[in-house]
Design a protein around this motif. Structure first.
Motif, mmCIF file in Angstrom:
data_model
loop_
_atom_site.group_PDB
_atom_site.id
_atom_site.type_symbol
_atom_site.label_atom_id
_atom_site.label_comp_id
_atom_site.label_asym_id
_atom_site.label_seq_id
_atom_site.Cartn_x
_atom_site.Cartn_y
_atom_site.Cartn_z
ATOM 1 N N LYS A 108 0.828 -1.193 0.000
ATOM 2 C CA LYS A 108 0.000 0.000 0.000
ATOM 3 C C LYS A 108 0.870 1.253 0.000
ATOM 4 N N GLY A 109 0.326 2.338 -0.523
ATOM 5 C CA GLY A 109 1.007 3.615 -0.479
ATOM 6 C C GLY A 109 0.628 4.356 0.782
ATOM 7 N N VAL A 110 1.484 5.262 1.196
ATOM 8 C CA VAL A 110 1.237 6.076 2.391
ATOM 9 C C VAL A 110 0.839 7.479 1.941
ATOM 10 N N PHE A 124 -4.365 0.932 -0.715
ATOM 11 C CA PHE A 124 -3.753 -0.251 -1.293
ATOM 12 C C PHE A 124 -3.424 -0.026 -2.769
ATOM 13 N N PHE A 125 -2.295 -0.573 -3.195
ATOM 14 C CA PHE A 125 -1.962 -0.583 -4.610
ATOM 15 C C PHE A 125 -2.723 -1.728 -5.255
ATOM 16 N N ALA A 179 -0.011 -0.125 -11.047
ATOM 17 C CA ALA A 179 -1.069 -0.077 -10.039
ATOM 18 C C ALA A 179 -1.852 1.220 -10.115
ATOM 19 N N ARG A 180 -3.002 1.191 -9.464
ATOM 20 C CA ARG A 180 -3.748 2.421 -9.205
ATOM 21 C C ARG A 180 -3.802 2.599 -7.698
ATOM 22 N N TRP A 181 -3.936 3.867 -7.272
ATOM 23 C CA TRP A 181 -3.824 4.198 -5.848
ATOM 24 C C TRP A 181 -4.891 5.216 -5.480
ATOM 25 N N ARG A 182 -5.566 4.994 -4.357
ATOM 26 C CA ARG A 182 -6.578 5.928 -3.855
ATOM 27 C C ARG A 182 -7.619 6.252 -4.937
#
Length: 295
Positions: free
Chosen positions: A82-84, A135-136, A183-186
């Protein structure tokens, strides 16, 4: 432009996040009056605009004006990547309250303004306080055969999918530099625009953090960047916002065979106008972030 910095201290040997809201850094190439004017004009319509320093993968060729910003990474106990997104708080700016997203990671101010270019500042996922999924998740048509076989669009990417990262190769450039993913994020909220992210699990990361010789001579990486990498990566996974800073196309690491014609077979290559980015040379970058929508 990259900033020259002093040699760095010995590595800490541990990964940590130091959370807290801190002020934005001044843009060194803009005079005090100019910076104040920029802050005034970019802050009125929303928030987070103006002079911004960030750490990104270096632009090494083509028309792109600067590198793409890194995204801090965490791997959960279940192995999900996951990204922060930075911590959110409220500040008073120009007599009104605005919501900001900033925190300190490895001694560097990490802010949502890192991502405020190419219209991304309008995306719901980069608005402070947005209820977004960190999450990615795999994208449709990721561009990598392994990912098309291992995950459906929307699936969370997990660390075990990258187990062969030390030997991975797909015939583009040299093998063994790491295993990439798209990936896609948020971006899971209904109607939200997709924030494209490039993931790379690479055995070069410890060498970068320690300033060792590897694919590059990492002894030249400044201490501030090494500290950030130490805190903002996990299990040798790094990530960046995959939006070319030229005309906002979506580049790729080891995706296109034609990248070798432009010296990009072992770097990130944007096929739109042949911009090249080096993920193995993170640098400090200054730019003027665009303001977010009105609050």
């Amino acid at each position: 432009m990259p900033l020259d910095e002093d040699k760095y201290p010995q590595e800490s040997g541990r990964r940590r996040f130091v959370k807290g809201v801190v002020g934005s850094a001044a843009l060194g190439t803009v005079g005090v009056g100019g910076a104040a004017a920029i802050n005034t004009t970019t802050s009125q319509s929303g928030g987070g605009g103006g002079p911004t320093n960030y750490i990104g993968v270096q632009n090494t060729g083509g028309p792109a004006p600067r590198g793409m910003p890194l995204v801090p990474v965490e791997v959960t106990s279940a192995g999900e990547i996951k990204g922060v997104f930075p911590e959110t708080s409220t500040e008073t700016v120009g007599g009104r309250e605005v919501t900001v997203a900033e925190e300190e990671i490895g001694g560097t101010t990490y802010s949502s303004s890192w991502f405020q270019y190419c219209g991304v500042e309008q995306y719901g996922g980069v608005q402070p306080g947005a209820e977004a999924d960190n999450f990615f998740r795999s994208v449709s048509g990721p561009g990598y055969a392994w990912q098309s076989e291992a995950a459906e669009a929307g699936d969370k990417l997990t660390i075990d999918m990258f187990d062969d990262y030390e030997t991975y190769g797909n015939g583009i450039g040299r093998a063994g530099l790491g295993k990439p993913g798209s990936a896609r994020w948020r971006s899971e909220t209904e109607g939200a625009k997709t924030i494209p992210i490039q993931i790379l699990r690479t055995p070069e990361l410890p060498k970068m953090i320690n300033g060792e010789q590897g694919f590059r001579d990492y002894s030249k990486i400044p201490s501030s960047i090494r500290s950030f990498l130490d805190a903002a990566t996990d299990q040798n996974v790094m990530a960046w916002l995959n939006k070319c800073t030229h005309f906002c196309c979506v580049p790729g690491y080891k995706k296109l065979e034609g990248s070798s014609d432009f010296g990009g077979s072992d770097q990130v290559y944007c096929q739109c106008h042949q911009s090249i980015y080096d993920p193995f040379n993170p640098v400090n970058i200054r730019y003027i972030a665009r303001p977010r929508p009105s609050e």
